[in-house]
Design a protein around this motif. Structure first.
Motif, mmCIF file in Angstrom:
data_model
loop_
_atom_site.group_PDB
_atom_site.id
_atom_site.type_symbol
_atom_site.label_atom_id
_atom_site.label_comp_id
_atom_site.label_asym_id
_atom_site.label_seq_id
_atom_site.Cartn_x
_atom_site.Cartn_y
_atom_site.Cartn_z
ATOM 1 N N ILE A 133 47.351 -78.153 -12.055
ATOM 2 C CA ILE A 133 45.902 -78.223 -11.894
ATOM 3 C C ILE A 133 45.270 -77.119 -12.731
ATOM 4 O O ILE A 133 45.711 -75.966 -12.700
ATOM 5 C CB ILE A 133 45.483 -78.034 -10.430
ATOM 6 C CG1 ILE A 133 46.083 -79.135 -9.545
ATOM 7 C CG2 ILE A 133 43.955 -78.009 -10.300
ATOM 8 C CD1 ILE A 133 45.927 -78.877 -8.052
ATOM 9 N N VAL A 134 44.237 -77.489 -13.479
ATOM 10 C CA VAL A 134 43.425 -76.495 -14.188
ATOM 11 C C VAL A 134 41.993 -76.633 -13.688
ATOM 12 O O VAL A 134 41.407 -77.721 -13.758
ATOM 13 C CB VAL A 134 43.465 -76.690 -15.716
ATOM 14 C CG1 VAL A 134 42.465 -75.755 -16.398
ATOM 15 C CG2 VAL A 134 44.866 -76.432 -16.256
ATOM 16 N N ASN A 135 41.445 -75.538 -13.182
ATOM 17 C CA ASN A 135 40.068 -75.524 -12.706
ATOM 18 C C ASN A 135 39.184 -74.786 -13.708
ATOM 19 O O ASN A 135 39.532 -73.691 -14.162
ATOM 20 C CB ASN A 135 39.981 -74.830 -11.347
ATOM 21 C CG ASN A 135 40.712 -75.607 -10.268
ATOM 22 O OD1 ASN A 135 40.589 -76.814 -10.171
ATOM 23 N ND2 ASN A 135 41.500 -74.911 -9.463
ATOM 24 N N MET A 218 43.398 -74.751 -24.290
ATOM 25 C CA MET A 218 44.042 -73.915 -23.279
ATOM 26 C C MET A 218 44.437 -74.743 -22.059
ATOM 27 O O MET A 218 45.540 -74.596 -21.513
ATOM 28 C CB MET A 218 43.114 -72.774 -22.860
ATOM 29 C CG MET A 218 43.706 -71.854 -21.808
ATOM 30 S SD MET A 218 45.204 -70.996 -22.370
ATOM 31 C CE MET A 218 44.464 -69.739 -23.430
ATOM 32 N N ALA A 219 43.544 -75.619 -21.632
ATOM 33 C CA ALA A 219 43.837 -76.453 -20.464
ATOM 34 C C ALA A 219 45.056 -77.331 -20.718
ATOM 35 O O ALA A 219 45.942 -77.457 -19.861
ATOM 36 C CB ALA A 219 42.628 -77.320 -20.119
ATOM 37 N N THR A 220 45.116 -77.923 -21.886
ATOM 38 C CA THR A 220 46.230 -78.811 -22.222
ATOM 39 C C THR A 220 47.550 -78.053 -22.250
ATOM 40 O O THR A 220 48.571 -78.528 -21.741
ATOM 41 C CB THR A 220 45.982 -79.485 -23.577
ATOM 42 O OG1 THR A 220 44.735 -80.187 -23.525
ATOM 43 C CG2 THR A 220 47.089 -80.472 -23.922
ATOM 44 N N PHE A 221 47.542 -76.869 -22.826
ATOM 45 C CA PHE A 221 48.757 -76.061 -22.854
ATOM 46 C C PHE A 221 49.223 -75.724 -21.439
ATOM 47 O O PHE A 221 50.407 -75.863 -21.115
ATOM 48 C CB PHE A 221 48.522 -74.769 -23.634
ATOM 49 C CG PHE A 221 49.628 -73.758 -23.455
ATOM 50 C CD1 PHE A 221 50.873 -73.963 -24.027
ATOM 51 C CD2 PHE A 221 49.423 -72.623 -22.688
ATOM 52 C CE1 PHE A 221 51.908 -73.041 -23.835
ATOM 53 C CE2 PHE A 221 50.438 -71.701 -22.493
ATOM 54 C CZ PHE A 221 51.687 -71.914 -23.083
ATOM 55 N N LEU A 222 48.305 -75.310 -20.582
ATOM 56 C CA LEU A 222 48.682 -74.941 -19.221
ATOM 57 C C LEU A 222 49.232 -76.130 -18.447
ATOM 58 O O LEU A 222 50.180 -75.998 -17.670
ATOM 59 C CB LEU A 222 47.486 -74.337 -18.494
ATOM 60 C CG LEU A 222 47.011 -72.980 -19.040
ATOM 61 C CD1 LEU A 222 45.694 -72.581 -18.395
ATOM 62 C CD2 LEU A 222 48.066 -71.899 -18.831
ATOM 63 N N LEU A 223 48.663 -77.304 -18.652
ATOM 64 C CA LEU A 223 49.154 -78.502 -17.965
ATOM 65 C C LEU A 223 50.571 -78.861 -18.383
ATOM 66 O O LEU A 223 51.292 -79.533 -17.640
ATOM 67 C CB LEU A 223 48.230 -79.691 -18.256
ATOM 68 C CG LEU A 223 46.828 -79.655 -17.658
ATOM 69 C CD1 LEU A 223 46.062 -80.894 -18.084
ATOM 70 C CD2 LEU A 223 46.873 -79.560 -16.135
ATOM 71 N N SER A 224 50.991 -78.409 -19.543
ATOM 72 C CA SER A 224 52.315 -78.765 -20.064
ATOM 73 C C SER A 224 53.448 -78.153 -19.262
ATOM 74 O O SER A 224 54.595 -78.601 -19.355
ATOM 75 C CB SER A 224 52.441 -78.323 -21.526
ATOM 76 O OG SER A 224 52.571 -76.906 -21.611
ATOM 77 N N GLY A 225 53.175 -77.088 -18.511
ATOM 78 C CA GLY A 225 54.227 -76.419 -17.747
ATOM 79 C C GLY A 225 55.063 -75.468 -18.563
ATOM 80 O O GLY A 225 56.058 -74.923 -18.061
ATOM 81 N N GLN A 226 54.676 -75.219 -19.812
ATOM 82 C CA GLN A 226 55.474 -74.341 -20.668
ATOM 83 C C GLN A 226 55.382 -72.869 -20.270
ATOM 84 O O GLN A 226 56.184 -72.055 -20.736
ATOM 85 C CB GLN A 226 55.042 -74.504 -22.127
ATOM 86 C CG GLN A 226 55.347 -75.886 -22.695
ATOM 87 C CD GLN A 226 55.047 -75.984 -24.165
ATOM 88 O OE1 GLN A 226 55.727 -75.381 -25.002
ATOM 89 N NE2 GLN A 226 54.020 -76.739 -24.499
ATOM 90 N N CYS A 227 54.397 -72.548 -19.440
ATOM 91 C CA CYS A 227 54.290 -71.168 -18.956
ATOM 92 C C CYS A 227 53.983 -71.199 -17.470
ATOM 93 O O CYS A 227 52.953 -70.691 -17.013
ATOM 94 C CB CYS A 227 53.214 -70.413 -19.725
ATOM 95 S SG CYS A 227 53.234 -68.625 -19.420
ATOM 96 N N GLY A 228 54.897 -71.775 -16.704
ATOM 97 C CA GLY A 228 54.693 -71.928 -15.272
ATOM 98 C C GLY A 228 54.495 -70.620 -14.531
ATOM 99 O O GLY A 228 53.825 -70.577 -13.500
#
Length: 244
Positions: A133-135, A218-228
């Protein structure tokens, strides 16, 4: 990066939501678009990115977010990620009791309750399978806003606090929750009058307002799970106009 993932983006007919939907689709995601106004733009975007579908809903109405989640699941079978982008910016002037009350009520419903209801639905459905989730909050959550926008700043501060709380509570189930706190973005909400525009830019060391594509990236990168391990974090995107 998001191959085989289904992403629900709220407020996707324009601005940050529109660019986030595009970026997610480009990264391989199947995208579901939520919108309230600008139906023509939402439908055109759905065709452009081959979206799963569009959901029309006024998030200022109680229960609307729950209905959006149910429709999204019906469309796609399951939803793997959510971008809570939809929001409103209303004046809450001290000298006008009617505007004060109406502005606070609408912003608390759209900017806090609706995204939190979507998070609640997502977390309950995901169980131990996890999701992301990205808010989209605001610099105002930390810095405050103008004298007539206390309600907006408070609503975004509440979203930040709720995001951190749920991230802490559900990380063990691989539920990843991030919050972005932009300053001015080049959207319909950005100041348009020459004087106001100049004042806004003068307050940004980078010398310009952010582009919606920057927030989307930024949102797309975070959704990828590459930096959980960044779950629970709040990321400022404001051209160094406010740093914590």
């Amino acid at each position: 990066m998001l191959k085989d993932k289904t992403v629900l983006v709220t407020g996707a007919s324009r601005g940050v939501g529109k660019e986030t939907a595009r970026a997610c689709a480009k990264a391989g995601a199947k995208v579901i678009l939520h919108f309230n106004v600008n139906q023509d733009e939402a439908v055109a975007l759905a065709k452009e990115i081959d979206a799963v579908g569009c959901i029309a809903a006024d998030l200022s109405q109680k229960g609307a977010a729950d209905r959006v989640w149910l429709k999204a699941k019906t469309m796609a079978g399951s939803v793997d990620a959510v971008v809570n982008n939809a929001g409103v910016y209303r004046e809450t002037p001290l000298h006008n009791a009617q505007s004060w009350e109406a502005g606070w009520a609408e912003q608390l419903q759209v900017n806090v309750m609706a995204p939190c209801e979507l998070m609640r639905n997502a977390i309950n459905d995901w169980g131990s399978s996890g999701g992301a989730i990205v808010n989209i909050a605001s610099r105002a959550a930390y810095r405050g806003d103008g004298p007539d926008h206390a309600g907006y700043a408070a609503s975004k501060g509440a979203l930040v606090a709720a995001s951190k709380t749920l991230a802490r509570a559900h990380a063990h189930n691989n539920v990843l929750i991030y919050t972005l706190t932009p300053g001015w973005i080049e959207t319909d909400m950005a100041p348009s009058r020459v004087e106001a525009r100049a004042a806004a830019v003068a307050d940004i060391p980078l010398g310009r307002v952010a582009q919606p594509q920057e927030i989307a990236a930024m949102a797309t990168f975070l959704l990828s799970g590459q930096c959980g391990s960044a779950t629970g974090s709040v990321i400022d995107i404001n051209g160094a106009s406010f740093m914590r």
